[in-house]
Design an enzyme around this catalytic site. Structure first.
Site, PDB file in Angstrom:
ATOM      1  N   ASP A 161      -2.417  12.160   3.462  1.00  0.00           N
ATOM      2  CA  ASP A 161      -3.145  11.106   4.180  1.00  0.00           C
ATOM      3  C   ASP A 161      -4.524  11.564   4.653  1.00  0.00           C
ATOM      4  O   ASP A 161      -4.866  11.418   5.838  1.00  0.00           O
ATOM      5  CB  ASP A 161      -2.331  10.619   5.385  1.00  0.00           C
ATOM      6  CG  ASP A 161      -0.896  10.290   5.038  1.00  0.00           C
ATOM      7  OD1 ASP A 161      -0.658   9.831   3.909  1.00  0.00           O
ATOM      8  OD2 ASP A 161      -0.012  10.500   5.877  1.00  0.00           O
ATOM      9  N   GLU A 209      -1.278  -0.703   3.028  1.00  0.00           N
ATOM     10  CA  GLU A 209      -1.358   0.157   4.200  1.00  0.00           C
ATOM     11  C   GLU A 209      -2.655   0.956   4.143  1.00  0.00           C
ATOM     12  O   GLU A 209      -3.510   0.733   3.292  1.00  0.00           O
ATOM     13  CB  GLU A 209      -0.142   1.102   4.243  1.00  0.00           C
ATOM     14  CG  GLU A 209       0.016   1.945   2.988  1.00  0.00           C
ATOM     15  CD  GLU A 209       1.295   2.749   2.943  1.00  0.00           C
ATOM     16  OE1 GLU A 209       1.985   2.851   3.960  1.00  0.00           O
ATOM     17  OE2 GLU A 209       1.607   3.287   1.863  1.00  0.00           O
TER      18      GLU A 209
END
Length: 526
Positions: free
Chosen positions: A14, A186
């Site tokens: 991420d 997302e």
């Protein structure tokens, strides 16, 4: 000159990339490992150094009791008007229909801190990101989690203003983007360029269908129109020798107007299993004449790519040999869920040694006495020396290869009622406990015992020595492919990666300690 991917090997998912003047920073998720959020620094996008952990206090991040693959998800690092901003999610639960995802903000004038106490933002979803508008306003975006039956759980991207003076979200909440047909929308980030607001999201789920998609609008609140060539980045699943799981990205522009995406990726070793976890890579990008972002060479990620037009800036990393002579732990050490406090870990109680006091079992979500670092190579050797005097079978210490409480392999010293001090191997595989040696190896009384592990892709072999000169195998090769995100046998997604380290348990509650005189982590040739 070329950038070699992954730029952050091992568990570094991420990535949120940021440039401030001549410095580049990448923040990555740390989940249940403490301290929270790793920030790396570079001057050339080729050489990266672990710089700091902004969430280093329990008041900022309390992980005690957090679930496996809970904790810190998807940090977002930004900078505005002389202040660094870090947004992060602390995931407390994620089973069944519900997810308890608490989003917070911390700030600092300097990237190395001190970082502020957290400001609570919301819990409506995860992957929050902060956009700084040119007029000085600030806007939070995050995905919306919908727990209701018959709905799309990934319900879209929420936009709401953040008031710096009030230190809270204010005004209406608007769902600005419902996603594409890929689903699982997302990881939103907003960028402004040439009169457009660009919304970058991750879609397809964080496994092998992962992808990065783009949409744009002429106003911040939309409407957002999707890129006709989405996804702009995804992986070629027909060639598992290439980088897989490409997605969850963020964008940066160099001083010279070059553009790069930082994104997560993974490299399987056996079937679909990725023992190193999700890693961080870079891809070079460009903008088309009609204002869409493209990855150079096509939508599939590459292992090598052109470096930016910047002067090379090599960085000297911390030594992989830790002789525990310092009063502070090296930055690569992490603990499970709890800070480094003197009630369980010490570098001063015995000079030149790391003392770990026996904690809870390897199944505990609370107070394990375990220190570990990321496995960053498929071919690795680790070695330690331990002084340990267990008095019963409930006391154990040694060398551990660890994914989470369901999956680990542990070369441990303990005491047996009739055999005395002995060495054995514990494995927990998909939550099932086993002891891999038919009979533990008896140990004589010595000042130190030397333990070693060699890892070659999915194969692990343990060794031990009584003098550090003659080494004996402790059992044969062990398949560690279960130490991976992709554990279908658990029927759940996992998001971290394999760690290697040392630990001590005392299930009697006496906190019997072990002293380690060094820990050597070494990359081996393939």
């Amino acid at each position: 000159m070329q950038i070699i991917n992954p730029i952050l090997p091992g568990y570094h998912p991420d990535p949120s990339i940021l440039r401030v003047d001549d410095d580049y920073y990448i923040a990555v998720s740390t989940f249940e490992w403490f301290p929270g959020v790793q920030i790396y620094q570079s001057r050339d996008l080729m050489h990266w150094n672990l710089l700091t952990y902004p969430l280093s206090r329990s008041s900022q991040l309390d992980l005690i009791g957090n679930i496996n693959s809970g904790g810190v998800w998807a940090p977002c690092l930004s900078y505005s008007d002389g202040l660094f901003y870090l947004i992060y999610t602390d995931v407390k639960s994620r089973s069944g229909a519900f997810k308890d995802t608490h989003n917070y903000l911390v700030t600092a004038e300097n990237i190395t801190g001190p970082w502020s106490e957290p400001i609570y933002l919301n819990s409506s979803g995860f992957d929050p990101s902060l956009f700084h508008e040119e007029d000085g306003t600030k806007w939070l975006v995050n995905m919306i989690w919908d727990h209701r039956k018959g709905t799309n759980s990934f319900a879209g991207i929420a936009l709401q203003e953040y008031s710096e003076s009030e230190q809270k979200l204010v005004g209406p909440i608007k769902n600005i983007f419902k996603g594409t047909e890929l689903g699982a929308t997302e990881a939103p980030h907003i960028y402004k360029k040439d009169g457009y607001y660009f919304l970058m999201t991750a879609e397809g789920g964080t496994s092998y269908d992962h992808a990065i998609t783009m949409a744009r609008a002429e106003s911040l609140s939309g409407p957002y129109y999707t890129d006709p060539q989405n996804p702009i980045l995804t992986s070629d699943q027909t060639n598992k020798q290439q980088l897989q799981k490409a997605g969850h990205g963020s964008l940066v522009e160099t001083q010279n107007g070059e553009w790069y995406i930082a994104h997560l990726c993974a490299r399987p070793v056996k079937g679909n299993r990725c023992i190193l976890g999700r890693e961080t890579a870079l891809q070079k990008c460009y903008w088309t004449e009609d204002n869409w972002l493209r990855v150079e060479g096509g939508q599939f990620p590459k292992f090598t790519l052109p470096a930016p037009d910047l002067k090379p800036f090599p960085i000297e990393s911390e030594s992989n040999l830790d002789d525990f002579d310092d009063v502070h732990l090296k930055k690569y050490w992490n603990s499970l869920r709890r800070p480094f406090t003197g009630d369980w870990v010490s570098l001063t109680e015995r000079a030149g040694h790391l003392r770990l006091k026996g904690g809870e079992s390897m199944s505990s979500l609370h107070r394990q006495s375990l220190l570990a670092r990321r496995l960053e190579s498929f071919h690795t050797e680790i070695e330690t020396a331990i002084d340990y005097q267990p008095e019963n079978f409930q006391q154990m210490a040694g060398l551990i290869i660890y994914y989470d409480t369901d999956d680990y392999v542990y070369l441990r010293i303990t005491d047996h009622e009739t055999q005395g001090k002995c060495l054995g191997i514990i494995q927990t595989k998909f939550g099932k406990y086993d002891e891999l040696l038919p009979v533990d190896i008896a140990l004589p009384d010595l000042p130190y015992y030397y333990l070693k592990a060699e890892i070659h892709r999915e194969w692990l072999t343990f060794y031990y020595s009584l003098n550090r000169e003659t080494w004996e195998s402790a059992g044969g090769e062990i398949d560690i492919s279960h130490l991976a995100d992709d554990a279908a046998e658990l029927n759940s997604l996992r998001f971290t990666g394999t760690f290697v380290g040392i630990c001590v348990q005392d299930l009697s509650g006496s906190k019997e300690h072990a002293d380690f005189s060094y820990f050597h982590y070494k990359h081996l040739d393939s």
